[in-house]
Each structure stands twice: as structure tokens, then as C-alpha cells.
Design an enzyme around this catalytic site. Structure first.
Site, PDB file in Angstrom:
ATOM      1  N   HIS A  93       0.848  -1.205   0.000  1.00 32.19           N
ATOM      2  CA  HIS A  93       0.000   0.000   0.000  1.00 32.19           C
ATOM      3  C   HIS A  93       0.878   1.247   0.000  1.00 32.19           C
ATOM      4  O   HIS A  93       1.936   1.258   0.634  1.00 32.19           O
ATOM      5  CB  HIS A  93      -0.872   0.046   1.266  1.00 32.19           C
ATOM      6  CG  HIS A  93      -1.810  -1.101   1.399  1.00 32.19           C
ATOM      7  ND1 HIS A  93      -1.458  -2.270   2.021  1.00 32.19           N
ATOM      8  CD2 HIS A  93      -3.093  -1.260   0.969  1.00 32.19           C
ATOM      9  CE1 HIS A  93      -2.490  -3.109   1.985  1.00 32.19           C
ATOM     10  NE2 HIS A  93      -3.492  -2.522   1.350  1.00 32.19           N
ATOM     11  N   MET A 221      -7.858   2.640  -0.028  1.00 34.46           N
ATOM     12  CA  MET A 221      -6.457   3.102   0.004  1.00 34.46           C
ATOM     13  C   MET A 221      -5.537   2.211  -0.821  1.00 34.46           C
ATOM     14  O   MET A 221      -4.324   2.241  -0.646  1.00 34.46           O
ATOM     15  CB  MET A 221      -5.955   3.099   1.453  1.00 34.46           C
ATOM     16  CG  MET A 221      -6.793   3.891   2.426  1.00 34.46           C
ATOM     17  SD  MET A 221      -6.211   3.615   4.102  1.00 34.46           S
ATOM     18  CE  MET A 221      -7.610   4.190   5.053  1.00 34.46           C
ATOM     19  N   HIS A 257      -9.734  -0.825  11.726  1.00 30.78           N
ATOM     20  CA  HIS A 257      -9.267  -1.881  10.801  1.00 30.78           C
ATOM     21  C   HIS A 257      -9.884  -3.236  11.184  1.00 30.78           C
ATOM     22  O   HIS A 257     -10.184  -4.052  10.323  1.00 30.78           O
ATOM     23  CB  HIS A 257      -7.738  -1.941  10.798  1.00 30.78           C
ATOM     24  CG  HIS A 257      -7.201  -2.890   9.767  1.00 30.78           C
ATOM     25  ND1 HIS A 257      -7.426  -2.732   8.408  1.00 30.78           N
ATOM     26  CD2 HIS A 257      -6.483  -4.039   9.883  1.00 30.78           C
ATOM     27  CE1 HIS A 257      -6.859  -3.728   7.747  1.00 30.78           C
ATOM     28  NE2 HIS A 257      -6.281  -4.540   8.616  1.00 30.78           N
TER      29      HIS A 257
HETATM   30  N1  HPA Z   1     -11.956   4.582   3.633  1.00 27.38           N
HETATM   31  C1  HPA Z   1     -10.757   4.244   3.077  1.00 27.38           C
HETATM   32  N2  HPA Z   1     -10.360   2.983   2.952  1.00 27.38           N
HETATM   33  C2  HPA Z   1     -11.160   2.025   3.398  1.00 27.38           C
HETATM   34  C3  HPA Z   1     -12.401   2.309   3.989  1.00 27.38           C
HETATM   35  C4  HPA Z   1     -12.812   3.657   4.105  1.00 27.38           C
HETATM   36  O1  HPA Z   1     -13.901   3.994   4.634  1.00 27.38           O
HETATM   37  N3  HPA Z   1     -12.960   1.112   4.319  1.00 27.38           N
HETATM   38  C5  HPA Z   1     -12.089   0.155   3.942  1.00 27.38           C
HETATM   39  N4  HPA Z   1     -11.008   0.693   3.379  1.00 27.38           N
END
Ligand code: HPA
Length: 282
Positions: A93, A221, A257
Site C-alpha cells: 500500500h 487506500m 481496521h
Molecule cells: N476509507 C478508506 N479505505 C477504506 C475504507 C474507508 O472507509 N474502508 C475500507 N477501506
């Protein structure tokens, strides 16, 4: 400076080829057609592969080190029916400070192994009230708000041209096939636009309101750097987002998370049907 340049060029040209050689040495007859990148809490698809061989990323030069919960750091190789599949459980990422070379290495490894199509799965937040956590969204376009692009720097002509279009980045035939599998299996597969943020924070409510105006349906992301490298080297791509939460401001719940990983796991069975039928019908 000169040393840095030499190292960059070395990494750019060598890693994907090295990885490919390592894999082909271990599995000489393996000719995959489809690559799969699985996101947080979505790793169970790989367990369905027959003749399943696993390789730790730690043994593959240039592959990411996976330290986010829910990302395994394993490459699985195997078959569904007669179709060879290479499946990444864990990805890099931008918010981890991912080097451009890392995403180039793993996406180009799919290409060098002979894959023609790439299925990418991610966890995302929903900007739409009619698309709730646990549902799936097939991505038909993206908005890239990440400040980085893995293809910045010297272009590697072996893989693709300097400038390239994105109008067909989300392959229409793959999308039609996934929609037809979804309707045959009574799975509600929404379609929408993915907006990529850098993270690692979740968004503010004001940002989400702005993203809605821009035309986004889901926010995440990951994924966009992979789509860029895949499009550049001519891999056909389809992306499915598992909605793990309503985006900030659509709900009073603060994100975590753990919530993302738990909700993603609940949607895994639907996702597994889509992915495995897709591969079987190759
Ligand atoms: N925002 C950004 N990334 C994410 C989200 C979110 O609400 N949910 C899972 N990944």
C-alpha cells in the site's frame, strides 16, 4: 546519485524476471492465465485452489513485506478446473511507504508468468446509502487522489509505452462475465467508481462529501497503483470492492481496521463464488 540510478534501473529490470525464474524453477509446467490480488480479510479464495503451492513473499525479491493484519504475505499457485491461477494474499500500500518498484514487480510477475487477466479485490467504504457493508461493488472506473504513481520515472519499454490510456482500464468483457455470474448466483453486484486516497487515516466527513460531488461511489487506500501498472503492461483488469463500512459521515460509527477485516470476512463466501466461477469459465 549515480549509484541510486544504477540501483533503480537494476530493480526495475531485474526483480519481476527474477521472481518469474524462481517460480518457474519450482513449478516448471505451471502456466497461469489469471492473477488474483486479495485484500484484507479476503484471503480464503486461495484455499480452493487444487495442486495448491504456496511461496512466502520473503523468498521473492522485490515482493512486499506484509505487516498489516489480514494480509498474509503468501503467493498461492494452483488450479480451478483447468485454469492456472496465481493468487497474492497480501499486497503493498502507498500508506506503508511502498516503493514504486514493489508494485511494478508483483504486477509484472503476473504478466511474465503468462497471465492475461488480473482480478483485484479490496476492502472499501461506501459513499452510497443504498450500498451497505457486506455488499460487493464491481469497479467501472477510478479517481486517483494518491499523490504517487508507480510509473513515474524511466519507462520500461519492455512492458509498455511511456504514455497510455485508461479508458478501458476496467475491462468490459470481464465485467459482463462477473455480472452474469452474479445474477446466476443471486448475488447483488453493484457497479461504481473507486476513489483512491493515500491513507492511512480514514477520511473526514467533509472529504467524503467532496468525493461524492466528484462522482465517487466507494473509497479505499489500495488498488489504483496496481491497476495502473497492469494497464500499462496490457493485463486486462477487473476489480471488486467488498464494502466493509459506510464512509465517514454516512454513519456515526468510527471506523477501525478490525471492523474492516471482520466485515470483509463475512462477505468472503459471495466473493469466492464470483471469483471461482470466473476462473472456471475462463
Ligand atoms: N476509507 C478508506 N479505505 C477504506 C475504507 C474507508 O472507509 N474502508 C475500507 N477501506
Amino acid at each position: 546519485m549515480a549509484l541510486r540510478l544504477i540501483i533503480d534501473i537494476y530493480n526495475m529490470y531485474i526483480h519481476a524476471h527474477q521472481v518469474c525464474t524462481i517460480i518457474q524453477k519450482q513449478f516448471p509446467d505451471f502456466k497461469p492465465k489469471i492473477g488474483v490480488i486479495l485484500g484484507s480479510g479476503l484471503g480464503s479464495f486461495a484455499e480452493q485452489l487444487t495442486d495448491n503451492k504456496k511461496i512466502s513473499y520473503a523468498t521473492l525479491p522485490g515482493f512486499p513485506s506484509c505487516d498489516v493484519k489480514g494480509h498474509a504475505g503468501t503467493l498461492s499457485l494452483g488450479y480451478l478446473g483447468n485454469t492456472g491461477v496465481v493468487c497474492m494474499q497480501g499486497r503493498a500500500h502507498s500508506y506503508e511507504g511502498m516503493q514504486n518498484e514493489v508494485v511494478k514487480t508483483y504486477v509484472r510477475t503476473f504478466k511474465l508468468l503468462g497471465c492475461e487477466q488480473l482480478l483485484i479485490v479490496n476492502a472499501a467504504g461506501s459513499l452510497r446509502e443504498d450500498v451497505a457493508p457486506g455488499e460487493l461493488v464491481l469497479i467501472n472506473d477510478h479517481i486517483n487522489l494518491q499523490p504517487t504513481n508507480p510509473l513515474v520515472g524511466k519507462n520500461d519499454e519492455e512492458f509498455g509505452p511511456r504514455f497510455f490510456p485508461l479508458d478501458k482500464a476496467y475491462d468490459l468483457d470481464m465485467r459482463k462475465k462477473l455480472q452474469s455470474i452474479a445474477s446466476q448466483n443471486s448475488i447483488n453486484l453493484h457497479e461504481g467508481v473507486y476513489i483512491a486516497t493515500l491513507g492511512p487515516n480514514y477520511e473526514t466527513a467533509a472529504e467524503i462529501r467532496a468525493f461524492k460531488v466528484l462522482g465517487a461511489d466507494v473509497v479505499g487506500m489500495s488498488t489504483v497503483p496496481e491497476v495502473l501498472v497492469a494497464s500499462h503492461c496490457g493485463l486486462k483488469v477487473a476489480v471488486i470492492s467488498t464494502i466493509t463500512n459506510f464512509a465517514t459521515g454516512l454513519t456515526t460509527i468510527s471506523h477501525s481496521h478490525d471492523e474492516v477485516v471482520k466485515t470483509a470476512a463475512k462477505a468472503a463466501s459471495k466473493l469466492n463464488i464470483l471469483l471461482s466461477e470466473f476462473v472456471h469459465q475462463y
